[in-house]
Design an enzyme around this catalytic site. Structure first.
Site, PDB file in Angstrom:
ATOM      1  N   ASP A  67       0.807  -1.213   0.000  1.00 41.14           N
ATOM      2  CA  ASP A  67       0.000   0.000   0.000  1.00 41.14           C
ATOM      3  C   ASP A  67       0.846   1.272   0.000  1.00 41.14           C
ATOM      4  O   ASP A  67       2.068   1.221   0.188  1.00 41.14           O
ATOM      5  CB  ASP A  67      -0.963   0.002   1.199  1.00 41.14           C
ATOM      6  CG  ASP A  67      -0.323  -0.519   2.488  1.00 41.14           C
ATOM      7  OD1 ASP A  67       0.910  -0.479   2.588  1.00 41.14           O
ATOM      8  OD2 ASP A  67      -1.059  -0.968   3.371  1.00 41.14           O
ATOM      9  N   ASN A 136      -7.494  -2.468  13.974  1.00 37.72           N
ATOM     10  CA  ASN A 136      -8.918  -2.733  13.695  1.00 37.72           C
ATOM     11  C   ASN A 136      -9.096  -3.992  12.835  1.00 37.72           C
ATOM     12  O   ASN A 136     -10.173  -4.232  12.309  1.00 37.72           O
ATOM     13  CB  ASN A 136      -9.552  -1.520  12.993  1.00 37.72           C
ATOM     14  CG  ASN A 136      -8.876  -1.226  11.659  1.00 37.72           C
ATOM     15  OD1 ASN A 136      -7.912  -1.896  11.282  1.00 37.72           O
ATOM     16  ND2 ASN A 136      -9.374  -0.237  10.940  1.00 37.72           N
ATOM     17  N   HIS A 138      -7.384  -4.616  10.036  1.00 35.60           N
ATOM     18  CA  HIS A 138      -7.121  -4.447   8.602  1.00 35.60           C
ATOM     19  C   HIS A 138      -5.856  -5.200   8.184  1.00 35.60           C
ATOM     20  O   HIS A 138      -4.981  -5.497   8.991  1.00 35.60           O
ATOM     21  CB  HIS A 138      -7.097  -2.973   8.176  1.00 35.60           C
ATOM     22  CG  HIS A 138      -5.894  -2.195   8.616  1.00 35.60           C
ATOM     23  ND1 HIS A 138      -5.951  -0.848   8.911  1.00 35.60           N
ATOM     24  CD2 HIS A 138      -4.584  -2.538   8.789  1.00 35.60           C
ATOM     25  CE1 HIS A 138      -4.747  -0.424   9.229  1.00 35.60           C
ATOM     26  NE2 HIS A 138      -3.905  -1.429   9.172  1.00 35.60           N
ATOM     27  N   GLU A 143      -9.712  -2.049   4.932  1.00 37.01           N
ATOM     28  CA  GLU A 143     -10.340  -1.674   6.197  1.00 37.01           C
ATOM     29  C   GLU A 143     -11.624  -2.477   6.418  1.00 37.01           C
ATOM     30  O   GLU A 143     -12.288  -2.889   5.452  1.00 37.01           O
ATOM     31  CB  GLU A 143     -10.685  -0.177   6.169  1.00 37.01           C
ATOM     32  CG  GLU A 143      -9.476   0.753   6.085  1.00 37.01           C
ATOM     33  CD  GLU A 143      -8.787   0.968   7.428  1.00 37.01           C
ATOM     34  OE1 GLU A 143      -8.590  -0.008   8.174  1.00 37.01           O
ATOM     35  OE2 GLU A 143      -8.422   2.129   7.723  1.00 37.01           O
TER      36      GLU A 143
HETATM   37  C1  F6R Z   1       1.343  -1.431   6.073  1.00 31.88           C
HETATM   38  C2  F6R Z   1       0.165  -2.248   6.228  1.00 31.88           C
HETATM   39  C3  F6R Z   1      -0.678  -2.233   7.471  1.00 31.88           C
HETATM   40  C4  F6R Z   1       0.126  -2.534   8.732  1.00 31.88           C
HETATM   41  C5  F6R Z   1      -0.778  -2.462   9.951  1.00 31.88           C
HETATM   42  C6  F6R Z   1      -0.016  -2.685  11.235  1.00 31.88           C
HETATM   43  O1  F6R Z   1       1.921  -1.651   4.813  1.00 31.88           O
HETATM   44  O2  F6R Z   1      -0.116  -2.926   5.318  1.00 31.88           O
HETATM   45  O3  F6R Z   1      -1.696  -3.193   7.331  1.00 31.88           O
HETATM   46  O4  F6R Z   1       0.716  -3.792   8.635  1.00 31.88           O
HETATM   47  O5  F6R Z   1      -1.417  -1.221  10.010  1.00 31.88           O
HETATM   48  O6  F6R Z   1       0.830  -1.597  11.438  1.00 31.88           O
HETATM   49  P1  F6R Z   1       1.956  -1.602  12.570  1.00 31.88           P
HETATM   50  O7  F6R Z   1       2.924  -2.634  12.184  1.00 31.88           O
HETATM   51  O8  F6R Z   1       2.536  -0.218  12.504  1.00 31.88           O
HETATM   52  O9  F6R Z   1       1.254  -1.892  13.855  1.00 31.88           O
END
Ligand code: F6R
Length: 243
Positions: A67, A136, A138, A143
Site C-alpha cells: 500500500d 482494527n 485491517h 479496512e
Molecule cells: C502497512 C500495512 C498495514 C500494517 C498495519 C499494522 O503496509 O499494510 O496493514 O501492517 O497497520 O501496522 P503496525 O505494524 O505499525 O502496527
C-alpha cells in the site's frame, strides 16, 4: 494455519528474516509481498544484517508493497516509498525496477489500481507475503467494511487507522485520509503468507481474527481460509490463545 509464539520480538524478527532468506535461497527470483508500519522494521534490519554477511541477495527478486498513502509526495518522510528506502532498499541489492509500490500520486488513480493489478498478475503469484495486523483487523489498508474489494483500490482510512498512524506524523491533521492498497484477492492468492503480530494491544484483534467467524468487518479473519498461513506472535499478542 501454523502459529508460533515467541518469547520476544527479536526472535520473531530473526525467524521472519530467515524465512525470507530460505525463500530466496530456494528461489532467487522469488516474488515477495512487503508491508510497512512498525511491525516489519526489525525484520528488515535482520535482512540488512544477512545482506552484510553476504548471505542473502535480492538481485533476481521482485517485490510488491501492499500500500501507499494518497497525496503524500514520494519523498515525504512518511510515504511508504521513503519507508522502504530507509528501512530496507538502501541496504540490499534489489534493482529499483524490480521493486513495486503503488503510486499514490498517479494523476489517474483508477488507472494506477489497474496497472498495479496487471503487474501482480504478470508476476503470476506472490511467493511469500509478509503482513502486519491493523489494530482494527485491517490487512494492507483493506479496512473493515460490509464488503471487501478483490483488486487494488482506493480506500478511505478509518479514524482508528489514522489515529494509530498519527504517531509517525507531526499531527493527526497531516495523516492522509486515503490510501491505495492491494486488495484481498492478491493477498489471498499468495503462495504463502507470514503474518507477524506483536504486543498486548493486538491480542484481542489477533484472537478474534484467527479463531472467530470469517467476516469482512474483520479483514484479517479471511486469512483463516489461506492454505499456507504462518503466524508469528510474541507472548503478549498471543496471550488469549490457550497454548
Ligand atoms: C502497512 C500495512 C498495514 C500494517 C498495519 C499494522 O503496509 O499494510 O496493514 O501492517 O497497520 O501496522 P503496525 O505494524 O505499525 O502496527
Amino acid at each position: 494455519m501454523i502459529r508460533h509464539i515467541f518469547e520476544n520480538r527479536e526472535q520473531i524478527q530473526q525467524e521472519a528474516a530467515l524465512r525470507i532468506l530460505s525463500m530466496l535461497q530456494e528461489h532467487p527470483a522469488a516474488i515477495l509481498g512487503l508491508a510497512t508500519g512498525s511491525t516489519p522494521v526489525g525484520i528488515y534490519q535482520e535482512i540488512a544484517k544477512l545482506y552484510d554477511q553476504g548471505l542473502i541477495s535480492f538481485k533476481k527478486a521482485t517485490t510488491f508493497n501492499l500500500d501507499e498513502y494518497i497525496g503524500l509526495p514520494e519523498s515525504h518522510p512518511q510515504s511508504y516509498h521513503t519507508y522502504m528506502k530507509e528501512h530496507l532498499f538502501q541496504y540490499i541489492d534489489l534493482p529499483a525496477e524490480q521493486a513495486y509500490i503503488p503510486d499514490g500520486n498517479a494523476p489517474d488513480l483508477s488507472k494506477e489500481c489497474l496497472r498495479y493489478d496487471e503487474l501482480i498478475n504478470k508476476a503470476h503469484q506472490i511467493d511469500l507475503q509478509i503482513l502486519g495486523l491493523g489494530h482494527n483487523g485491517h490487512i494492507g489498508f483493506n479496512e473493515p467494511d460490509d464488503s471487501l474489494v478483490n483488486g487494488t483500490h482506493i480506500v478511505e482510512l478509518q479514524e482508528q487507522t489514522r489515529l494509530a498512524n498519527a504517531r509517525f506524523f507531526p499531527s493527526l491533521d497531516e495523516v492522509p485520509t486515503h490510501a491505495i492498497t492491494m486488495g484481498m484477492g492478491a493477498i489471498l492468492k499468495a503462495k504463502s503468507i507470514l503474518l507477524v503480530v506483536y504486543g498486548a494491544e493486538k491480542a484481542e484483534v489477533a484472537f478474534r481474527a484467527l479463531t472467530g467467524p470469517i467476516q469482512t468487518e474483520l479483514p484479517a479473519s479471511l486469512l483463516q481460509i489461506h492454505p499456507n498461513l504462518t503466524v508469528l506472535m510474541d507472548k503478549e499478542a498471543g496471550r488469549l490463545f490457550n497454548d
